[in-house]
Scaffold this active site. Structure first.
Site, PDB file in Angstrom:
ATOM      1  N   GLU A 146      -0.191  -5.728   6.034  1.00 55.53           N
ATOM      2  CA  GLU A 146       1.825  -6.179   4.780  1.00 55.53           C
ATOM      3  C   GLU A 146       2.357  -6.116   5.768  1.00 55.53           C
ATOM      4  O   GLU A 146       3.079  -7.000   4.934  1.00 55.53           O
ATOM      5  CB  GLU A 146       2.257  -4.097   5.131  1.00 55.53           C
ATOM      6  N   SER A 181       0.737  -1.413  -0.109  1.00 59.31           N
ATOM      7  CA  SER A 181      -0.310  -0.041   0.197  1.00 59.31           C
ATOM      8  C   SER A 181       0.863   1.534   0.128  1.00 59.31           C
ATOM      9  O   SER A 181       2.001   1.033   0.467  1.00 59.31           O
ATOM     10  CB  SER A 181      -0.734  -0.311   1.754  1.00 59.31           C
ATOM     11  N   LYS A 216       6.261   1.895   8.752  1.00 53.60           N
ATOM     12  CA  LYS A 216       4.853   1.381   7.877  1.00 53.60           C
ATOM     13  C   LYS A 216       3.775   1.658   8.738  1.00 53.60           C
ATOM     14  O   LYS A 216       4.519   1.139  10.122  1.00 53.60           O
ATOM     15  CB  LYS A 216       4.895  -0.156   7.766  1.00 53.60           C
ATOM     16  N   ALA A 266       7.095   2.540   2.669  1.00 53.21           N
ATOM     17  CA  ALA A 266       7.783   2.416   4.084  1.00 53.21           C
ATOM     18  C   ALA A 266       7.508   3.772   3.710  1.00 53.21           C
ATOM     19  O   ALA A 266       7.625   4.787   3.293  1.00 53.21           O
ATOM     20  CB  ALA A 266       9.350   1.627   4.317  1.00 53.21           C
ATOM     21  N   ASP A 267       7.408   4.023   5.365  1.00 49.81           N
ATOM     22  CA  ASP A 267       7.188   5.744   5.503  1.00 49.81           C
ATOM     23  C   ASP A 267       8.618   5.886   5.893  1.00 49.81           C
ATOM     24  O   ASP A 267       9.032   6.922   5.916  1.00 49.81           O
ATOM     25  CB  ASP A 267       6.406   5.747   7.710  1.00 49.81           C
TER      26      ASP A 267
END
Length: 233
Positions: free
Chosen positions: A118, A42, A109, A99-100
């Site tokens: 995920e 996502s 994430k 990923a963040d």
């Protein structure tokens, strides 16, 4: 989205560019082979991968996909990709996700709330590829917002256990009340410095009521896109 704000094509916003996201997605596409079962993650960078994969499918590539969120599922179907469920497949050959924040050994994430699915898809794939732009790369110790998916019944108790990490239930912006995950759970956000990411991942996982946490320590490759191309972290 899971991996930060989307950017206008050719421009920059929030420290990233759409070209960088597309370049990361293109690099991941090189790992796709005909007949594979692919896990689709996502987020805004993964969306670019899904769209590019759809173009390949329309040109004759045959793949089966499982998705980590309703958002990714809808986009994959719109792109002409065959989507199924995990009970209808034998194995996942490749998973691609964003990923963040990332370091060479761990990543965060869950900004989009799909961290549980995920992790299930990513950790069960033969190869798990992370795609990000340069703005997501963090030097040194991984720190920032750690996202937890928590059963609503357990949320008050979990927050008491984690009070030193400033836990807060994520509230929705387009509806009243908490954000509800695709699994019907709450999302709790905490502020953490992860000197030992794997130990923290396991400790959070062991806490009753926490379905999953957004600390990921098992992956194969991190592809970092930039305006000129990409690099492997």
């Amino acid at each position: 989205m899971t991996d930060g704000p989307a950017c206008a094509r050719g421009g920059k916003k929030g420290g990233c560019s759409m070209n960088a996201k597309v370049n990361a997605a293109k690099a991941a596409l090189e790992y796709v082979k005909d007949g594979m079962c692919i896990g689709l993650g996502s987020g805004s960078t993964t969306r670019e991968f899904i769209k590019l994969l759809g173009e390949r499918v329309r040109k004759g590539l045959k793949v089966t996909c499982v998705t980590t969120s309703f958002d990714s599922r809808m986009l994959a179907i719109e792109s002409g990709i065959f989507v199924t469920e995990t009970d209808a497949i034998d194995e996942i050959d490749l998973a691609v996700d964003g990923a963040d924040k990332v370091t060479k050994t761990a990543l965060l994430k869950g900004g989009g709330g799909a961290l549980t699915r995920e992790k299930i898809i990513g950790y069960n794939a033969k190869r798990f590829i992370i795609i990000v732009d340069e703005s997501k790369v963090q030097e040194g110790v991984l720190e920032g917002e750690v996202n937890l998916e928590v059963l609503p019944f357990a949320a008050p108790l979990v927050m008491r256990h984690l009070k030193e990490y400033n836990p807060r239930i994520r509230m929705a912006k387009a509806k009243l009340g908490p954000v509800i995950s695709d699994n019907g759970s709450f999302i709790i956000d905490c502020d953490m410095r992860l000197d030992e990411p794997k130990k923290m991942e396991e400790w959070l996982k062991s806490m009753p009521g926490i379905v999953e946490n957004g600390i990921f320590t098992r992956f194969d490759i991190i592809i970092v896109g930039n305006d000129k191309g990409h690099r492997i972290l």
